[in-house]
Design a protein around this motif. Sequence first.
Motif, PDB file in Angstrom:
ATOM      1  N   ALA A  91     107.068  -8.471  12.594  1.00  0.00           N
ATOM      2  CA  ALA A  91     107.233  -9.397  11.537  1.00  0.00           C
ATOM      3  C   ALA A  91     108.435  -9.347  10.637  1.00  0.00           C
ATOM      4  O   ALA A  91     108.833 -10.522  10.134  1.00  0.00           O
ATOM      5  N   GLN A  92     109.096  -8.174  10.590  1.00  0.00           N
ATOM      6  CA  GLN A  92     110.414  -7.930   9.920  1.00  0.00           C
ATOM      7  C   GLN A  92     111.407  -8.671  10.700  1.00  0.00           C
ATOM      8  O   GLN A  92     112.204  -9.471  10.255  1.00  0.00           O
ATOM      9  N   GLN A  93     111.449  -8.746  11.998  1.00  0.00           N
ATOM     10  CA  GLN A  93     112.244  -9.382  12.950  1.00  0.00           C
ATOM     11  C   GLN A  93     112.233 -11.015  12.660  1.00  0.00           C
ATOM     12  O   GLN A  93     113.179 -11.779  12.486  1.00  0.00           O
ATOM     13  N   ILE A  94     110.917 -11.491  12.488  1.00  0.00           N
ATOM     14  CA  ILE A  94     110.742 -12.825  12.312  1.00  0.00           C
ATOM     15  C   ILE A  94     111.249 -13.180  11.066  1.00  0.00           C
ATOM     16  O   ILE A  94     111.869 -14.284  10.840  1.00  0.00           O
ATOM     17  N   GLU A  95     110.842 -12.353  10.134  1.00  0.00           N
ATOM     18  CA  GLU A  95     111.459 -12.866   8.600  1.00  0.00           C
ATOM     19  C   GLU A  95     112.819 -12.879   8.385  1.00  0.00           C
ATOM     20  O   GLU A  95     113.469 -13.752   7.759  1.00  0.00           O
ATOM     21  N   GLY A  96     113.539 -12.181   9.306  1.00  0.00           N
ATOM     22  CA  GLY A  96     115.200 -12.259   9.303  1.00  0.00           C
ATOM     23  C   GLY A  96     115.856 -13.222  10.253  1.00  0.00           C
ATOM     24  O   GLY A  96     117.070 -13.200  10.537  1.00  0.00           O
ATOM     25  N   LEU A  97     114.853 -14.021  10.847  1.00  0.00           N
ATOM     26  CA  LEU A  97     115.131 -14.823  11.537  1.00  0.00           C
ATOM     27  C   LEU A  97     115.678 -16.227  11.363  1.00  0.00           C
ATOM     28  O   LEU A  97     114.553 -16.745  10.302  1.00  0.00           O
ATOM     29  N   THR A  98     116.664 -17.158  11.788  1.00  0.00           N
ATOM     30  CA  THR A  98     116.664 -18.487  11.496  1.00  0.00           C
ATOM     31  C   THR A  98     116.950 -19.174  12.858  1.00  0.00           C
ATOM     32  O   THR A  98     117.668 -18.846  13.692  1.00  0.00           O
ATOM     33  N   LEU A  99     115.837 -20.249  13.107  1.00  0.00           N
ATOM     34  CA  LEU A  99     116.184 -20.918  14.312  1.00  0.00           C
ATOM     35  C   LEU A  99     116.719 -22.433  14.024  1.00  0.00           C
ATOM     36  O   LEU A  99     116.385 -23.042  13.146  1.00  0.00           O
ATOM     37  N   TYR A 100     117.553 -22.778  15.008  1.00  0.00           N
ATOM     38  CA  TYR A 100     118.249 -24.073  14.543  1.00  0.00           C
ATOM     39  C   TYR A 100     117.830 -24.977  15.828  1.00  0.00           C
ATOM     40  O   TYR A 100     117.696 -24.890  16.895  1.00  0.00           O
ATOM     41  N   PHE A 101     117.660 -26.348  15.258  1.00  0.00           N
ATOM     42  CA  PHE A 101     116.885 -27.295  16.382  1.00  0.00           C
ATOM     43  C   PHE A 101     117.858 -28.479  16.127  1.00  0.00           C
ATOM     44  O   PHE A 101     117.738 -29.227  15.090  1.00  0.00           O
ATOM     45  N   PRO A 102     118.735 -28.922  17.243  1.00  0.00           N
ATOM     46  CA  PRO A 102     119.640 -30.133  16.998  1.00  0.00           C
ATOM     47  C   PRO A 102     118.712 -31.358  17.494  1.00  0.00           C
ATOM     48  O   PRO A 102     118.080 -31.202  18.474  1.00  0.00           O
ATOM     49  N   VAL A 103     118.683 -32.256  16.570  1.00  0.00           N
ATOM     50  CA  VAL A 103     117.802 -33.402  17.133  1.00  0.00           C
ATOM     51  C   VAL A 103     118.439 -34.683  16.816  1.00  0.00           C
ATOM     52  O   VAL A 103     119.465 -34.914  15.972  1.00  0.00           O
ATOM     53  N   LYS A 104     117.974 -35.794  17.298  1.00  0.00           N
ATOM     54  CA  LYS A 104     118.215 -37.418  16.940  1.00  0.00           C
ATOM     55  C   LYS A 104     117.309 -37.683  15.826  1.00  0.00           C
ATOM     56  O   LYS A 104     116.394 -37.398  15.936  1.00  0.00           O
ATOM     57  N   ALA A 105     118.096 -38.226  14.815  1.00  0.00           N
ATOM     58  CA  ALA A 105     117.244 -38.760  13.680  1.00  0.00           C
ATOM     59  C   ALA A 105     117.951 -39.749  13.026  1.00  0.00           C
ATOM     60  O   ALA A 105     119.148 -40.518  13.411  1.00  0.00           O
ATOM     61  N   PRO A 116     105.176 -20.626   8.990  1.00  0.00           N
ATOM     62  CA  PRO A 116     104.427 -19.458   9.022  1.00  0.00           C
ATOM     63  C   PRO A 116     103.904 -18.993  10.436  1.00  0.00           C
ATOM     64  O   PRO A 116     103.754 -20.070  11.371  1.00  0.00           O
ATOM     65  N   VAL A 117     104.191 -17.637  10.791  1.00  0.00           N
ATOM     66  CA  VAL A 117     103.707 -17.244  12.146  1.00  0.00           C
ATOM     67  C   VAL A 117     102.616 -16.209  12.081  1.00  0.00           C
ATOM     68  O   VAL A 117     102.730 -15.108  11.219  1.00  0.00           O
ATOM     69  N   ARG A 118     101.399 -16.548  12.330  1.00  0.00           N
ATOM     70  CA  ARG A 118     100.344 -15.620  12.288  1.00  0.00           C
ATOM     71  C   ARG A 118     100.179 -14.682  13.512  1.00  0.00           C
ATOM     72  O   ARG A 118      99.992 -15.316  14.481  1.00  0.00           O
ATOM     73  N   LEU A 119     100.366 -13.550  13.294  1.00  0.00           N
ATOM     74  CA  LEU A 119     100.421 -12.395  14.373  1.00  0.00           C
ATOM     75  C   LEU A 119      99.000 -11.793  14.525  1.00  0.00           C
ATOM     76  O   LEU A 119      98.066 -12.228  13.873  1.00  0.00           O
ATOM     77  N   GLU A 120      99.006 -11.153  15.647  1.00  0.00           N
ATOM     78  CA  GLU A 120      97.651 -10.656  16.117  1.00  0.00           C
ATOM     79  C   GLU A 120      96.804  -9.801  15.077  1.00  0.00           C
ATOM     80  O   GLU A 120      95.716  -9.951  14.951  1.00  0.00           O
ATOM     81  N   THR A 121      97.491  -9.030  14.355  1.00  0.00           N
ATOM     82  CA  THR A 121      96.579  -8.118  13.252  1.00  0.00           C
ATOM     83  C   THR A 121      96.432  -8.721  12.059  1.00  0.00           C
ATOM     84  O   THR A 121      95.905  -8.051  10.957  1.00  0.00           O
ATOM     85  N   GLY A 122      96.731 -10.125  11.929  1.00  0.00           N
ATOM     86  CA  GLY A 122      96.348 -10.847  10.605  1.00  0.00           C
ATOM     87  C   GLY A 122      97.544 -11.067   9.711  1.00  0.00           C
ATOM     88  O   GLY A 122      97.839 -11.449   8.701  1.00  0.00           O
ATOM     89  N   LEU A 123      98.627 -10.238  10.248  1.00  0.00           N
ATOM     90  CA  LEU A 123     100.042 -10.572   9.485  1.00  0.00           C
ATOM     91  C   LEU A 123     100.489 -11.749   9.386  1.00  0.00           C
ATOM     92  O   LEU A 123     100.324 -12.333  10.557  1.00  0.00           O
ATOM     93  N   VAL A 124     101.016 -12.332   8.578  1.00  0.00           N
ATOM     94  CA  VAL A 124     101.640 -13.810   8.427  1.00  0.00           C
ATOM     95  C   VAL A 124     103.391 -13.271   8.113  1.00  0.00           C
ATOM     96  O   VAL A 124     103.632 -13.062   7.041  1.00  0.00           O
TER      97      VAL A 124
END
Length: 194
Positions: A69-83, A129-137
């Motif tokens: 969850a800490q790794q996910i919180e610090g992550l930024t994902l970039y998606f290049p798309v046509k718009a 939001p990413v819902r993990l197995e133990t109920g953490l979001v």
Amino acid sequence: MKVILLEDVYNQGVAGDVVDVAPGFARNYLIPKQLAVKATPGALKQLETLRANAAKRRAELEGRMEQVAQQIEGLTLYFPVKASERGKLFGSVTTQEIAERLKEEIGLEIDPRRVGDNPLRELGKFDVPVRLETGLVANVRVVVHREDEDPRQAEQAEAEAESEDVAAQPEAELAETAEAAADEAPAEEAAEEA
């Protein structure tokens, strides 16, 4: 059919629970995958050791999921798309794509049904939001941008502009203080002369 869960099973229960499930679900899924055993008198006697082992495994899993969850919180994902010109996407960024990118970044496979609620259909920055197995979001930052733009450069420029504003702020405060002192000095001199 009554079974004793050996592992946490989504929407059924946690390890060590005695649950009543459909016979086909037990025979075809739970028992072959070693997620449960049939609730026989002998198995019920071993239930306490199963619960203790399950509690220990669950504590270990929660510790790992907190790190994820800490790794996910610090992550930024970039998606290049046509718009379009208005910022609407030609298609969408799906939860499947976000889950695949998360797997690439942190090395953990996450079920796409546990990622976000809807596909992203506009340009912008989103907290998904990413819902993990133990109920953490945990919320992952997703930036959807045009293919020909690099949002990282824009973010760096914004960060530099903010740091320049912060650096300029104390200088502006010093200038204001000096002006205020200069304005007060003639007023004090006039008061002394009177």
